[in-house]
Design a protein around this motif. Structure first.
Motif, PDB file in Angstrom:
ATOM      1  N   SER A  91     -13.626   3.010  27.689  1.00 33.37           N
ATOM      2  CA  SER A  91     -12.935   1.748  27.887  1.00 33.37           C
ATOM      3  C   SER A  91     -11.404   1.841  27.559  1.00 33.37           C
ATOM      4  O   SER A  91     -10.665   0.804  27.051  1.00 33.37           O
ATOM      5  CB  SER A  91     -13.674   0.653  26.722  1.00 33.37           C
ATOM      6  OG  SER A  91     -14.998   0.657  27.163  1.00 33.37           O
ATOM      7  N   THR A  92     -11.132   3.191  27.300  1.00 33.14           N
ATOM      8  CA  THR A  92      -9.392   3.261  27.411  1.00 33.14           C
ATOM      9  C   THR A  92      -9.287   4.359  28.090  1.00 33.14           C
ATOM     10  O   THR A  92      -9.848   5.296  28.199  1.00 33.14           O
ATOM     11  CB  THR A  92      -9.035   3.440  25.690  1.00 33.14           C
ATOM     12  OG1 THR A  92      -9.888   4.310  25.068  1.00 33.14           O
ATOM     13  CG2 THR A  92      -9.477   2.139  24.823  1.00 33.14           C
ATOM     14  N   GLY A  93      -7.741   4.635  28.392  1.00 34.55           N
ATOM     15  CA  GLY A  93      -7.185   5.766  28.701  1.00 34.55           C
ATOM     16  C   GLY A  93      -7.222   6.081  30.105  1.00 34.55           C
ATOM     17  O   GLY A  93      -7.949   5.677  30.932  1.00 34.55           O
ATOM     18  N   THR A  94      -5.764   6.004  30.679  1.00 33.85           N
ATOM     19  CA  THR A  94      -5.552   6.060  31.949  1.00 33.85           C
ATOM     20  C   THR A  94      -6.393   7.430  32.686  1.00 33.85           C
ATOM     21  O   THR A  94      -6.463   8.288  31.871  1.00 33.85           O
ATOM     22  CB  THR A  94      -3.947   6.299  32.252  1.00 33.85           C
ATOM     23  OG1 THR A  94      -3.284   5.502  31.606  1.00 33.85           O
ATOM     24  CG2 THR A  94      -3.701   6.490  33.861  1.00 33.85           C
ATOM     25  N   GLY A  95      -6.965   7.360  33.640  1.00 34.54           N
ATOM     26  CA  GLY A  95      -7.666   8.280  34.297  1.00 34.54           C
ATOM     27  C   GLY A  95      -9.202   8.328  34.256  1.00 34.54           C
ATOM     28  O   GLY A  95     -10.005   9.047  34.587  1.00 34.54           O
ATOM     29  N   THR A  96      -9.641   7.758  32.766  1.00 34.80           N
ATOM     30  CA  THR A  96     -11.011   7.954  32.287  1.00 34.80           C
ATOM     31  C   THR A  96     -11.387   6.507  32.182  1.00 34.80           C
ATOM     32  O   THR A  96     -12.620   6.488  32.295  1.00 34.80           O
ATOM     33  CB  THR A  96     -10.736   8.752  30.980  1.00 34.80           C
ATOM     34  OG1 THR A  96     -12.337   8.717  30.594  1.00 34.80           O
ATOM     35  CG2 THR A  96     -10.141   7.990  29.774  1.00 34.80           C
ATOM     36  N   VAL A  97     -10.706   5.499  31.679  1.00 37.80           N
ATOM     37  CA  VAL A  97     -11.271   4.238  31.808  1.00 37.80           C
ATOM     38  C   VAL A  97     -12.045   3.793  32.942  1.00 37.80           C
ATOM     39  O   VAL A  97     -11.817   3.940  34.059  1.00 37.80           O
ATOM     40  CB  VAL A  97     -10.074   3.126  31.373  1.00 37.80           C
ATOM     41  CG1 VAL A  97      -9.268   2.988  32.624  1.00 37.80           C
ATOM     42  CG2 VAL A  97     -10.541   1.627  31.109  1.00 37.80           C
ATOM     43  N   GLY A  98     -13.310   2.942  32.527  1.00 39.75           N
ATOM     44  CA  GLY A  98     -14.194   2.867  33.578  1.00 39.75           C
ATOM     45  C   GLY A  98     -15.358   3.846  34.169  1.00 39.75           C
ATOM     46  O   GLY A  98     -16.452   3.476  34.636  1.00 39.75           O
ATOM     47  N   ARG A  99     -15.138   5.086  33.345  1.00 40.73           N
ATOM     48  CA  ARG A  99     -16.139   6.061  33.741  1.00 40.73           C
ATOM     49  C   ARG A  99     -17.449   5.686  33.079  1.00 40.73           C
ATOM     50  O   ARG A  99     -17.414   5.292  32.073  1.00 40.73           O
ATOM     51  CB  ARG A  99     -15.573   7.297  33.349  1.00 40.73           C
ATOM     52  CG  ARG A  99     -16.552   8.484  33.723  1.00 40.73           C
ATOM     53  CD  ARG A  99     -15.990   9.941  33.102  1.00 40.73           C
ATOM     54  NE  ARG A  99     -14.824  10.347  33.820  1.00 40.73           N
ATOM     55  CZ  ARG A  99     -13.795  11.165  33.122  1.00 40.73           C
ATOM     56  NH1 ARG A  99     -14.144  11.667  32.161  1.00 40.73           N
ATOM     57  NH2 ARG A  99     -12.706  11.429  33.783  1.00 40.73           N
ATOM     58  N   THR A 100     -18.542   5.681  33.989  1.00 46.13           N
ATOM     59  CA  THR A 100     -19.742   5.227  33.387  1.00 46.13           C
ATOM     60  C   THR A 100     -20.885   6.025  33.514  1.00 46.13           C
ATOM     61  O   THR A 100     -21.057   6.838  34.618  1.00 46.13           O
ATOM     62  CB  THR A 100     -20.021   3.915  34.384  1.00 46.13           C
ATOM     63  OG1 THR A 100     -19.046   2.909  34.311  1.00 46.13           O
ATOM     64  CG2 THR A 100     -21.444   3.277  33.851  1.00 46.13           C
ATOM     65  N   GLN A 131     -18.842   1.111  43.857  1.00 46.23           N
ATOM     66  CA  GLN A 131     -17.252   0.966  43.969  1.00 46.23           C
ATOM     67  C   GLN A 131     -16.597  -0.310  43.772  1.00 46.23           C
ATOM     68  O   GLN A 131     -15.842  -0.648  43.310  1.00 46.23           O
ATOM     69  CB  GLN A 131     -17.150   1.595  45.406  1.00 46.23           C
ATOM     70  CG  GLN A 131     -15.545   1.567  45.888  1.00 46.23           C
ATOM     71  CD  GLN A 131     -14.791   2.362  45.080  1.00 46.23           C
ATOM     72  OE1 GLN A 131     -15.198   3.533  44.625  1.00 46.23           O
ATOM     73  NE2 GLN A 131     -13.578   1.841  44.637  1.00 46.23           N
ATOM     74  N   LEU A 132     -17.647  -1.177  44.091  1.00 43.90           N
ATOM     75  CA  LEU A 132     -17.290  -2.789  43.830  1.00 43.90           C
ATOM     76  C   LEU A 132     -17.031  -3.184  42.367  1.00 43.90           C
ATOM     77  O   LEU A 132     -15.853  -3.405  42.133  1.00 43.90           O
ATOM     78  CB  LEU A 132     -18.361  -3.609  44.271  1.00 43.90           C
ATOM     79  CG  LEU A 132     -18.178  -5.077  44.166  1.00 43.90           C
ATOM     80  CD1 LEU A 132     -17.256  -5.656  45.166  1.00 43.90           C
ATOM     81  CD2 LEU A 132     -19.616  -5.900  44.494  1.00 43.90           C
ATOM     82  N   ILE A 133     -17.918  -2.264  41.447  1.00 42.69           N
ATOM     83  CA  ILE A 133     -17.623  -2.654  39.924  1.00 42.69           C
ATOM     84  C   ILE A 133     -16.573  -1.827  39.580  1.00 42.69           C
ATOM     85  O   ILE A 133     -16.059  -2.428  38.528  1.00 42.69           O
ATOM     86  CB  ILE A 133     -19.112  -2.770  39.398  1.00 42.69           C
ATOM     87  CG1 ILE A 133     -20.213  -3.601  39.980  1.00 42.69           C
ATOM     88  CG2 ILE A 133     -19.100  -3.071  37.825  1.00 42.69           C
ATOM     89  CD1 ILE A 133     -19.680  -5.155  40.193  1.00 42.69           C
ATOM     90  N   GLN A 134     -16.631  -0.492  39.905  1.00 41.95           N
ATOM     91  CA  GLN A 134     -15.409   0.340  39.526  1.00 41.95           C
ATOM     92  C   GLN A 134     -14.163  -0.404  39.982  1.00 41.95           C
ATOM     93  O   GLN A 134     -13.248  -0.362  39.140  1.00 41.95           O
ATOM     94  CB  GLN A 134     -15.562   1.523  40.133  1.00 41.95           C
ATOM     95  CG  GLN A 134     -16.855   2.326  39.413  1.00 41.95           C
ATOM     96  CD  GLN A 134     -16.556   2.590  37.833  1.00 41.95           C
ATOM     97  OE1 GLN A 134     -15.672   3.155  37.801  1.00 41.95           O
ATOM     98  NE2 GLN A 134     -17.544   2.196  37.179  1.00 41.95           N
ATOM     99  N   GLN A 135     -14.074  -0.841  41.084  1.00 41.14           N
ATOM    100  CA  GLN A 135     -12.587  -1.499  41.619  1.00 41.14           C
ATOM    101  C   GLN A 135     -12.438  -2.839  40.660  1.00 41.14           C
ATOM    102  O   GLN A 135     -11.475  -3.049  40.241  1.00 41.14           O
ATOM    103  CB  GLN A 135     -12.861  -2.096  43.003  1.00 41.14           C
ATOM    104  CG  GLN A 135     -11.647  -2.429  43.300  1.00 41.14           C
ATOM    105  CD  GLN A 135     -10.510  -1.656  43.164  1.00 41.14           C
ATOM    106  OE1 GLN A 135     -10.653  -0.413  43.532  1.00 41.14           O
ATOM    107  NE2 GLN A 135      -9.322  -2.015  42.980  1.00 41.14           N
ATOM    108  N   TYR A 136     -13.732  -3.617  40.317  1.00 37.02           N
ATOM    109  CA  TYR A 136     -13.450  -4.751  39.497  1.00 37.02           C
ATOM    110  C   TYR A 136     -13.032  -4.332  38.049  1.00 37.02           C
ATOM    111  O   TYR A 136     -11.989  -5.066  37.488  1.00 37.02           O
ATOM    112  CB  TYR A 136     -14.984  -5.427  39.274  1.00 37.02           C
ATOM    113  CG  TYR A 136     -14.994  -6.443  38.249  1.00 37.02           C
ATOM    114  CD1 TYR A 136     -14.566  -7.850  38.368  1.00 37.02           C
ATOM    115  CD2 TYR A 136     -15.622  -6.273  36.997  1.00 37.02           C
ATOM    116  CE1 TYR A 136     -14.681  -8.799  37.442  1.00 37.02           C
ATOM    117  CE2 TYR A 136     -15.772  -7.041  35.897  1.00 37.02           C
ATOM    118  CZ  TYR A 136     -15.264  -8.333  36.134  1.00 37.02           C
ATOM    119  OH  TYR A 136     -15.461  -9.346  35.151  1.00 37.02           O
TER     120      TYR A 136
END
Length: 451
Positions: free
Chosen positions: A333-342, A383-388
């Motif tokens: 939930s934070t960090g450029t390049g890592t945020v969103g990694r699930t 990809q849809l939710i990662q873009q969201y």
């Protein structure tokens, strides 16, 4: 054995090879028509000379160590003095010189100069004055044999390097010129093949990534497996989880879904949806690991190998709901390049540890037992939710942040529970086929590289 080498200036150099004390300890055996020599005997480092930067004209060709690391003739740049921003002196080199670094970091980086120019004094320009293939010489200097020699005689701690004297005394196995040329052609052929395989590997990885993305896209649109009219409608599942659930049919959902599916929000599906807490770490106690961003591995999966550990005196401050469970979907939930990694958590990664808790940079999505968490993970990984997620980050460029409200209000297309299971099974089957293809190609690549 006496070998006579013709010089460019019309003179001849006779090398006494193998039968003199200087060459008694040769590195390895070579064919009878080859000979051992040294760089100083077949090249002329003395032809290079130092030139003050102030005497170098604008737009001359300049080569720095960083350029040599790229290992390609395309890197010599034509820059003005102001753009170069360099001081001191530089070695002058000629077109065709073999440029070789003295610094250990770059010792296997060698280049045949495509043009005349100037280079840092950490680079030695060797100008062969014998019938020597410069490209053959480059392959020798790049070889594991010569690299081992340079590492044995290098000096320095912070910036290990090879002295010019040791470099010049480096021994070179020398075949006849025609054989040198054949060797270069054969090496170039195999290197080209390896480049093709590497490119094929990269293309395959990209294709597999795109295919997996398409599979997930079909899954969340209800097009991966057929619908079964006998399945319990998902609205009944939602109302069983929460009798007060009321669908908000506002007609503004991201896409259409099958009739048996129902749109809801992520918060409707979760028994626990929260970011972790800021822990107090222990320097000595290694009992209770803390799950951080780096535990969600870039290449996929999770690992506690790099986890820090909780101060045992603070355990009572952590409610039991923060202890991660199998099926938890973990989102950086934070960090450029890592945020969103699930990633999907599984308690099997705990090993000897009793439990693990998330820090404040990781969000936990824990659904009710009636919801298939692997389907939720597939949706979150699409990809849809990662873009969201990317489109709804807050904060500056250097510190992007995913607020928990973005996840709570995320629209979710919920299939019937039996269809969720069929979708997950289909994804696992298709992904397994793709992984097997990738692993088989990787095995071929390793085998070919070793061969």
């Amino acid at each position: 054995m006496i070998r006579t080498l013709r010089l460019r200036r019309g003179f001849f150099l006779s090398l006494t090879i193998s039968d003199t004390p200087h060459y008694q300890n040769v590195p390895f055996e070579i064919p009878d028509n080859w000979g051992w020599t040294t760089l100083e005997e077949i090249s002329n480092y003395g032809d290079c000379y130092n030139v003050s930067v102030t005497d170098i004209a604008d737009n001359e060709w300049i080569l720095e160590l960083e350029d040599l690391e790229k290992d390609t003739a395309a890197i010599i740049q034509k820059l003005s003095k102001k753009e170069r921003n360099i001081k001191g002196v530089r070695h002058k080199f000629k077109k065709g010189d073999v440029l070789y670094s003295k610094l250990r970091t770059y010792l296997n980086k060698v280049l045949v100069a495509p043009k005349a120019g100037y280079c840092t004094t950490e680079i030695i320009p060797f100008n062969s004055y014998c019938d020597i293939s410069t490209h053959y010489l480059c392959h020798v200097l790049r070889s594991a044999y010569f690299l081992d020699y340079t590492q044995q005689c290098g000096y320095g701690v912070k910036m290990p390097r090879l002295s010019t004297n040791d470099a010049c005394k480096g021994m070179v196995p020398l075949p006849p010129l025609s054989e040198q040329q054949r060797i270069v052609m054969e090496i170039d052929k195999w290197l080209a093949l390896i480049d093709q395989i590497e490119q094929g590997k990269a293309d395959l990885q990209n294709t597999i990534k795109q295919t997996k993305s398409k599979i997930l896209d079909l899954a969340i649109h209800g097009k991966l497996v057929p619908q079964d009219p006998n399945d319990e409608p998902s609205i009944e599942l939602l109302q069983r989880i929460n009798p007060d659930f009321t669908p908000c049919d506002n007609g503004h959902y991201p896409f259409d879904v099958p009739n048996e599916w129902k749109w809801c929000k992520m918060n409707d599906l979760c028994s626990f949806l929260s970011r972790g807490k800021s822990p107090k770490y222990s320097e000595d106690d290694k009992t209770y690991p803390v799950f951080a961003q780096k535990c969600n591995l870039k290449e996929g999966g999770i690992s506690l190998e790099q986890a820090k550990f909780l101060d045992p005196s603070t355990i009572n401050k952590w409610d039991s709901k923060y202890k991660l469970q199998t099926g938890d979907v973990l989102v950086n939930s934070t960090g450029t390049g890592t945020v969103g990694r699930t990633r999907l958590f599984d308690e099997s990664c705990l090993g000897k540890y009793p439990f693990v808790v998330p820090d404040s940079h990781v969000s936990v999505v824990r659904t009710y037992e009636e919801i298939n968490s692997e389907y939720v993970f597939a949706y979150m990984s699409s990809q849809l939710i990662q873009q969201y997620i990317e489109d709804n980050l807050a904060g500056s460029t250097n510190q992007k942040e995913l607020y928990i409200g973005v996840l709570e209000n995320l629209y979710f297309p919920l299939p019937p529970i039996k269809e969720q299971q069929r979708i997950v099974q289909k994804i696992e089957k298709l992904f397994s086929v793709l992984d097997n293809i990738q692993n088989a190609f990787r095995s071929v690549f390793v085998y070919t590289s070793k061969g």
